[in-house]
Each structure stands twice: as C-alpha cells, then as structure tokens.
Design an enzyme around this catalytic site. Structure first.
Site, PDB file in Angstrom:
ATOM      1  N   TYR A 142      31.493  32.222  46.647  1.00  0.00           N
ATOM      2  CA  TYR A 142      31.062  33.405  47.703  1.00  0.00           C
ATOM      3  C   TYR A 142      30.437  33.089  49.144  1.00  0.00           C
ATOM      4  O   TYR A 142      30.371  33.676  49.818  1.00  0.00           O
ATOM      5  CB  TYR A 142      30.040  34.502  47.033  1.00  0.00           C
ATOM      6  CG  TYR A 142      30.562  35.317  45.825  1.00  0.00           C
ATOM      7  CD1 TYR A 142      31.807  35.468  45.692  1.00  0.00           C
ATOM      8  CD2 TYR A 142      29.685  36.105  44.744  1.00  0.00           C
ATOM      9  CE1 TYR A 142      32.345  36.277  44.808  1.00  0.00           C
ATOM     10  CE2 TYR A 142      30.173  36.786  43.925  1.00  0.00           C
ATOM     11  CZ  TYR A 142      31.517  36.920  43.738  1.00  0.00           C
ATOM     12  OH  TYR A 142      32.051  37.592  42.702  1.00  0.00           O
ATOM     13  N   LYS A 192      35.081  26.582  33.942  1.00  0.00           N
ATOM     14  CA  LYS A 192      36.440  26.601  33.876  1.00  0.00           C
ATOM     15  C   LYS A 192      36.693  24.934  33.846  1.00  0.00           C
ATOM     16  O   LYS A 192      37.693  24.773  34.860  1.00  0.00           O
ATOM     17  CB  LYS A 192      37.000  27.329  34.776  1.00  0.00           C
ATOM     18  CG  LYS A 192      38.498  27.632  34.484  1.00  0.00           C
ATOM     19  CD  LYS A 192      38.887  28.173  33.079  1.00  0.00           C
ATOM     20  CE  LYS A 192      40.461  28.568  32.901  1.00  0.00           C
ATOM     21  NZ  LYS A 192      40.679  29.002  31.663  1.00  0.00           N
ATOM     22  N   ASP A 224      37.277  32.208  30.348  1.00  0.00           N
ATOM     23  CA  ASP A 224      38.052  33.477  30.014  1.00  0.00           C
ATOM     24  C   ASP A 224      37.988  33.723  28.222  1.00  0.00           C
ATOM     25  O   ASP A 224      37.799  34.619  27.812  1.00  0.00           O
ATOM     26  CB  ASP A 224      39.732  32.970  29.899  1.00  0.00           C
ATOM     27  CG  ASP A 224      39.885  31.491  29.686  1.00  0.00           C
ATOM     28  OD1 ASP A 224      39.092  30.813  29.181  1.00  0.00           O
ATOM     29  OD2 ASP A 224      41.005  30.725  29.878  1.00  0.00           O
ATOM     30  N   ASP A 248      28.976  36.971  37.870  1.00  0.00           N
ATOM     31  CA  ASP A 248      29.261  38.508  38.722  1.00  0.00           C
ATOM     32  C   ASP A 248      30.072  39.092  37.480  1.00  0.00           C
ATOM     33  O   ASP A 248      29.773  40.393  37.162  1.00  0.00           O
ATOM     34  CB  ASP A 248      29.830  38.302  39.949  1.00  0.00           C
ATOM     35  CG  ASP A 248      30.019  39.699  40.505  1.00  0.00           C
ATOM     36  OD1 ASP A 248      29.447  40.722  40.045  1.00  0.00           O
ATOM     37  OD2 ASP A 248      30.579  39.646  42.037  1.00  0.00           O
ATOM     38  N   ASP A 252      28.451  41.943  34.286  1.00  0.00           N
ATOM     39  CA  ASP A 252      28.922  43.322  34.207  1.00  0.00           C
ATOM     40  C   ASP A 252      29.464  43.584  32.983  1.00  0.00           C
ATOM     41  O   ASP A 252      29.333  44.517  32.345  1.00  0.00           O
ATOM     42  CB  ASP A 252      29.963  43.654  35.244  1.00  0.00           C
ATOM     43  CG  ASP A 252      29.558  43.779  36.622  1.00  0.00           C
ATOM     44  OD1 ASP A 252      27.998  44.073  36.770  1.00  0.00           O
ATOM     45  OD2 ASP A 252      29.830  44.172  37.777  1.00  0.00           O
TER      46      ASP A 252
END
Length: 362
Positions: A142, A192, A224, A248, A252
């Site tokens: 970001y 990852k 994942d 992020d 959620d």
C-alpha cells in the site's frame, strides 16, 4: 488519581451515535472506579470536510498527538464520493501516519451468547473462536515505491511494489509476541514465502525475533492456506501476525466468521504515544440518525483502550463483563437480533451496559 485526556473523533454516519454511548461508559468508569476522563471531540472525515474543507484539520492532529488515547467512530459516506481528491478516508490514513501507528490489533472473538449468529458449522463453533490478527499498518504494497500507472506498447499498466524493511518486520513481530504472552502463547506468522522475496525476508526476521520470546510458540503459514484454515478451524489460531495486504484481508475474514461485525473492536498502536481505538464496522450511513446502530463494538474498543494504552485492566474487564451480562439478558440491536430476544436501539443498548456496569460495582 491521574486524569486521562481522551480525544473523541465521532466522524460520520453512525459515528456520533456510537461515540455518545462510549462517552457514557467512560463516565460510568469514572463513577465506579474514581477515575477522571477529560473527553473532548475533534473533527475528522466528512464532518471535517464540511466544516473546514479538510478531512484532517491540523487542530485534530495536534489534539490527538497530545492525548492519552484516541477513540474514533467512523468515517465516510456517499455524500463525499463525488470528489476523489478529498475523500473522508484520507483523514483516517492521515491520523494514523501523524500518530505513528504501525500496528493494527484486531481481535475476533465470538461471544457464546451469539453462537447462533456465527456463519460456521456448530461443531466448529464448539471449539471456540478467539483470534487476534496483528496487521502491519504503514508498510507493504500500500505504501511501497515505485507505484503508479503507465502506458506500454499501447496498453495501460498499473503497478505497486511490496517493500518491507527488517525494522518494520521486527517491530510488528514484537507486538504480536507481546500480545501472545497475554493470551495462549502462540503466534502464527502469515506470508507467501514460496513465491515472494519480500515474504522470505519477512519469515527470516520473524523467526529471528522469536528467539527473544522463548515462551511463545511460533509457526508459519502461507496466506492462501491461512485463509482456508480460518474458516475450517479458527480455534487453531491464537495470534496471527502478517503484512499490510494480507492483514487487510485476513482480519476482515476473521471478523466476519463470527457473524457479528458490530461486536468487534480494534486498536492501532505505535512505538510510543497514544493509541487509536475504533470499531471495525463502517459509518453505515443508511441507518445514521435512526438510533439503530450497535454501540457494543465501540464500547468494547473503550475496554481495549483502557487495557492496552492506559493500563486499567480491572476497569476493562468490568466493561467486557457488563457487555456479556447484557447479551445474556437477551438484549440485541438489529444486526445481531435473534428470535426470542429483545430488540433495542443504540441508546437503550448503551443504557443497559452502563446499568450492568454500575450494578456490579454497587
């Protein structure tokens, strides 16, 4: 006793309504425990745009930096969608930066009284859901450079860069390990590393940092797989630590599996200075001003604030116990309403929590 300076940022939508109930709870803490809270409001988001033309006025920054802790309602709404250059959300990103907040701490805990609202199978719910996601907040894709758009061979190209420095990884890992010491003593670092160079650095630094916390168990998981495991068996997780993008998404996911997004608080913390506390839900402009909002996530954010920033553990425990008692008594706002329970509005829910809190101290 020391007085505490709490800066309130009601913001937009239902923000003023839920912050009003949080203020009542702070007053009740003062009455029961003899604490003094000076709670003053400042502008942020759309409300600040309307009043000053700026989603984050300098006066708000100064007030927040000088406070002991900051409590935020919500920002944003369709009223301010037409001008992309001056969005209310810029106020939230700006205050995080101004306060040096790099760690977002978001617990996802299912109250047993709300088991019926959980989206997962009953056998999974029986194992318990109590996960804390620690998300790095100021680095990663970001914020990494270079970023932007270009035209190559006649077509548009967009690009962002995921960058993490050792120091950024180490400090967020320390937050996670410290949090785990107050819980079940387990940290799962999510990355990852099988395909991303930045994740291999992340994993190495987290592993090195873990050596300073021998009492905490560290594991690693690809993002994942972590996303799948959160819905397959969330009880296997205690504290999850991860970067900005993965955090992020996973925070959620962790929150929504409880089925009660209106119940979940969060904290944004820095190396020093005040923390910023807020419910994870949005501004809900469709129900703003109708006394329909659920104030419990904001009230629980007050408990987090008292515990993590002000060190008032007994007071925080008492707030959480009061919320639990109100749920046991069957009171529900519309977002968590179940058959056979009593539907109440935002103000009445706040009243029930305050009454339960004061009764316990009588």
């Amino acid at each position: 006793m020391k007085p505490y300076n709490i800066r309130l940022l009601p913001g937009d939508g239902i923000g003023p309504e839920i912050i009003a109930q949080a203020r009542r709870v702070l007053d009740a803490v003062g009455e029961r425990f003899g604490r003094t809270f000076f709670a003053e409001e400042s502008l942020i988001g759309g409300a600040a745009i309307d009043a000053t033309g700026d989603p984050l006025p300098q006066a708000t920054i100064d007030a927040c930096v000088g406070a002991d802790a900051v409590l935020l309602g919500a920002v944003g709404g369709p009223k301010w969608d037409d001008d992309p250059t001056i969005r209310p959300e810029r106020g939230l990103l700006g205050i995080r930066k101004a306060m040096g907040l790099f760690a977002n701490v978001r617990p996802a805990k299912l109250f047993p009284q709300l088991r019926g609202a959980c989206y997962l199978r009953e056998d999974i719910v029986e194992r318990g859901i109590d996960v804390m996601v620690v998300r790095e907040l100021t680095g990663g894709i970001y914020f990494g450079e270079p970023r932007g758009e270009s035209v190559e061979h006649g077509e548009r190209v967009g690009y962002n860069t995921m960058v993490y420095r050792e120091s950024e990884i180490r400090r967020i890992a320390e937050v996670a390990f410290t949090a785990a010491r107050t819980r079940s003593g387990r940290v799962c670092s999510v990355d990852k590393a099988n395909v991303l160079d930045v994740s291999r650095v992340w994993r190495d630094v987290v592993t090195e940092t873990a050596k300073h916390y021998p009492d905490v168990e560290l594991s690693h998981m690809y993002v994942d797989n972590a996303a799948m495991q959160l819905v397959r068996d969330p009880s296997q997780f205690d504290v999850i630590v991860t970067g900005n993008l993965f955090g992020d998404i996973l925070s959620d996911e962790a929150s929504v599996i409880t089925g009660s997004i209106g119940m979940l608080p969060s904290a944004s913390l820095g190396a020093e200075g005040p923390g910023l506390y807020e419910p994870i839900h949005g501004s809900a402009p469709d129900i703003a001003g109708q006394d329909m909002a659920n104030p419990l996530a904001t009230i629980l954010s007050v408990a987090m604030m008292l515990r993590l920033t002000l060190g008032l553990t007994e007071e925080a425990d008492a707030i959480e116990q009061a919320v639990s008692e109100v749920l046991t008594a069957g009171y529900r706002t519309g977002d968590i309403m179940e058959e056979g329970k009593t539907l109440v509005g935002c103000t009445e829910m706040g009243t029930h929590v305050v009454n339960a809190f004061l009764r316990a101290g009588a």
